[in-house]
Design a protein around this motif. Structure first.
Motif, mmCIF file in Angstrom:
data_model
loop_
_atom_site.group_PDB
_atom_site.id
_atom_site.type_symbol
_atom_site.label_atom_id
_atom_site.label_comp_id
_atom_site.label_asym_id
_atom_site.label_seq_id
_atom_site.Cartn_x
_atom_site.Cartn_y
_atom_site.Cartn_z
ATOM 1 N N SER A 60 5.361 1.259 -3.872
ATOM 2 C CA SER A 60 6.540 3.092 -4.877
ATOM 3 C C SER A 60 6.771 2.694 -5.952
ATOM 4 O O SER A 60 7.546 1.387 -6.457
ATOM 5 C CB SER A 60 7.610 2.803 -3.770
ATOM 6 O OG SER A 60 8.131 3.966 -4.087
ATOM 7 N N ASP A 61 6.576 3.581 -6.729
ATOM 8 C CA ASP A 61 6.939 2.978 -8.684
ATOM 9 C C ASP A 61 8.738 3.364 -8.742
ATOM 10 O O ASP A 61 9.348 2.580 -9.136
ATOM 11 C CB ASP A 61 6.431 3.883 -9.432
ATOM 12 C CG ASP A 61 4.707 3.201 -9.750
ATOM 13 O OD1 ASP A 61 4.333 2.033 -9.113
ATOM 14 O OD2 ASP A 61 4.063 4.352 -9.969
ATOM 15 N N LEU A 62 9.625 3.766 -7.412
ATOM 16 C CA LEU A 62 10.689 4.471 -7.493
ATOM 17 C C LEU A 62 11.410 3.843 -7.279
ATOM 18 O O LEU A 62 12.785 3.010 -7.825
ATOM 19 C CB LEU A 62 11.124 5.952 -7.657
ATOM 20 C CG LEU A 62 10.140 6.991 -7.893
ATOM 21 C CD1 LEU A 62 10.702 8.441 -7.555
ATOM 22 C CD2 LEU A 62 10.704 6.686 -9.716
ATOM 23 N N THR A 63 11.672 3.047 -5.544
ATOM 24 C CA THR A 63 11.970 2.174 -5.391
ATOM 25 C C THR A 63 11.378 0.324 -4.971
ATOM 26 O O THR A 63 12.074 0.011 -5.166
ATOM 27 C CB THR A 63 11.434 2.207 -3.889
ATOM 28 O OG1 THR A 63 10.314 2.233 -3.256
ATOM 29 C CG2 THR A 63 12.278 3.848 -3.913
ATOM 30 N N GLY A 64 10.372 0.423 -5.277
ATOM 31 C CA GLY A 64 9.940 -0.961 -5.938
ATOM 32 C C GLY A 64 9.234 -1.527 -4.991
ATOM 33 O O GLY A 64 9.342 -2.799 -4.647
ATOM 34 N N LYS A 65 9.382 -1.133 -3.775
ATOM 35 C CA LYS A 65 9.145 -1.814 -2.234
ATOM 36 C C LYS A 65 7.550 -1.610 -2.028
ATOM 37 O O LYS A 65 6.316 -0.656 -2.399
ATOM 38 C CB LYS A 65 9.625 -0.721 -1.419
ATOM 39 C CG LYS A 65 10.985 -1.073 -1.181
ATOM 40 C CD LYS A 65 11.482 -0.997 -0.022
ATOM 41 C CE LYS A 65 13.102 -0.947 -0.343
ATOM 42 N NZ LYS A 65 13.636 -0.642 1.352
ATOM 43 N N THR A 66 7.199 -2.591 -1.227
ATOM 44 C CA THR A 66 5.470 -2.153 -1.100
ATOM 45 C C THR A 66 5.917 -1.147 0.635
ATOM 46 O O THR A 66 5.934 -2.127 1.461
ATOM 47 C CB THR A 66 4.482 -3.068 -0.883
ATOM 48 O OG1 THR A 66 5.043 -4.167 -0.291
ATOM 49 C CG2 THR A 66 4.689 -3.685 -2.342
#
Length: 114
Positions: A60-66
């Protein structure tokens, strides 16, 4: 008859606990369909139509999580069509998403608003 405290019984219990989940897309909920294979002579044979589900890693680009999810390949095409994982979640209605996808969507919305 299996006795409860035997090694074989414990092996069966261990197998059932580690058993894979059903073939179901974790984003859209698309699952197994059943139907008939109809021959030329009109004989009907019951069959299961399985979705093409693979484990895919999304970032996710917005949360930075995978996120590692079991996703149907038709859903993957839809994600690419919508312009990525985040935009797919934001543009898809909650009624078309599973509860896990709705939770991820909520995280993405919160990250977008922040």
């Amino acid at each position: 008859m299996l006795k409860v405290n035997t090694p074989r019984f414990e092996l069966i219990v261990k197998f059932l606990r580690n058993k894979k989940m059903a073939r179901r897309c974790e984003l859209t909920g698309k699952g197994v369909l059943s139907g008939n294979l109809v021959s030329h002579s009109n004989r009907k044979t019951r069959t299961r139509f399985l979705p093409n589900v693979k484990k895919i890693t999304f970032k996710s680009d917005l949360t930075g999580k995978t996120y590692v999810l079991s996703v149907c390949m038709s859903t993957l095409r839809t994600i690419e069509h919508n312009g990525g994982f985040d935009s797919f979640l934001l543009t898809t209605a909650n009624t078309k998403l599973t509860t896990l996808a709705q939770k991820i969507k909520k995280e993405v919305k919160e990250a977008k608003s922040a």
